[in-house]
Write an enzyme that holds these catalytic residues in place. Structure first.
Site: not given
Length: 350
Positions: A55, A84-86, A168
């Site tokens: 992604k 997971k991070d964007r 985050q």
């Protein structure tokens, strides 16, 4: 409401001394890559279809919702090991329970944000926290001092970093913590989704952990010991209480055979710290007693987390003034805590 500085890593003590060079980070999603480390076997059958997904610029929940819509089922049928991070390019597993159905044509989901790169079938679903680690590839542009970064990177590679939760975890300017506090303290807390509840509780526990660890580092340093400490064995979640430190235990600590821990607040029937360690932690937790009562009421189970984080398989390479870092962290650890030790990202998006 908490001030933004109260959740900022920049205000917490670092393990490694020396001026950090400045650099640019996350100019594109490709500057921050995360590959989930999870060994899975294709059973060749079963009602759970597992998808290895790449992604870009999309968060995990967005992909889970997209998978559920495509399959025509509730999002509850979709599982993943971790968020997971964007603002990144990431690879991770998803599983979706589809009893009695043939393997769907998942490639129809592929677009610029999400791509299904592998499909297997298994008899069991993917459980939260199942992956053992994450491999990171991080690109830093226009590093102001190669020598400074190399020196700090060597220290991180040899000694590790402080195992703070990354920013985050707390949302923009600590919004998750402030919203969680309002929710918990409301006379009639509103109904919220399971994912938001988990987000709120995690933010509160992470904030308390960071506070305790930061103060412990300020007062005692990374290897300062207290009677009654709870330590964790290397390579496991097994813990035990140190009634009294002796030379053998201190040597095991120096050799990273055992690690000091700090609390993830919650309910417990068996306190894991005693004596000086318990008194120290309770003195810092006392102002947050209303949070602690709420966590116990919600039956959130207490746990321990190591104070020191070791970095596995660290590598660095250069192209002009740009550096590429590669390293592996255990699941639940944050790459931003590593970056905070070695580079000044003031004004950069995290």
């Amino acid at each position: 409401m908490l001030a933004p500085s109260q959740v900022s890593l920049a205000d917490l003590p670092r393990l490694h001394k020396g001026d950090r060079p400045q650099a640019e980070f996350k100019q594109t999603p490709e500057d921050f890559q995360v590959i989930e480390q999870l060994d899975v076997i294709d059973d060749g059958e079963g009602e759970h279809q597992w998808l290895w997904v790449r992604k870009t610029g999309a968060n995990t929940n967005f992909c889970a919702e997209k998978i559920a819509r495509f399959a025509g089922v509730s999002e509850r049928n979709v599982s993943y090991s971790g968020l997971k991070d964007r603002q990144a390019v990431t690879w991770q597993w998803f599983s979706i329970q589809l009893p009695g159905k043939e393997t769907l044509n998942w490639n129809e989901l592929n677009d610029e944000e999400m791509s299904v790169e592998r499909i297997i079938r298994r008899t069991k679903k993917l459980k939260t926290g199942f992956h053992r680690a994450n491999r990171f590839v991080i690109r830093l542009a226009n590093v102001s001092s190669r020598e400074a970064l190399e020196n700090l990177w060597q220290g991180v590679s040899e000694q590790g970093v402080i195992n703070y939760f990354g920013e985050q975890r707390f949302g923009r300017s600590g919004d998750n913590v402030a919203q969680a506090e309002r929710w918990l303290m409301a006379s009639r807390p509103p109904r919220i989704s399971r994912s938001k509840r988990s987000l709120y509780l995690s933010a509160l526990r992470s904030y308390l952990f960071n506070e305790i660890v930061a103060e412990r580092i300020r007062q005692f340093g990374i290897e300062g010991t207290l009677t009654g400490d709870c330590v964790m064995l290397e390579g496991s979640q097994s813990v035990f209480t140190v009634e009294q430190w002796d030379d053998e235990l201190k040597q095991r600590l120096a050799n990273n055979n055992i690690y000091l821990t700090a609390p993830l607040a919650g309910s417990t029937n068996k306190p894991l710290v005693k004596g000086e360690a318990d008194a120290f932690e309770q003195s810092l937790l006392q102002p947050f007693d209303s949070w602690l009562q709420a966590l116990r009421k919600l039956r959130v189970e207490a746990a321990r987390r190591t104070i020191l984080l070791r970095v596995e398989n660290p590598e660095i390479s250069w192209q002009g003034k740009d550096a590429e870092l590669r390293f592996t962290l255990p699941s639940g650890a944050y790459a931003t805590t590593v970056l905070n030790e070695i580079v000044d990202l003031s004004g950069e998006s995290r």
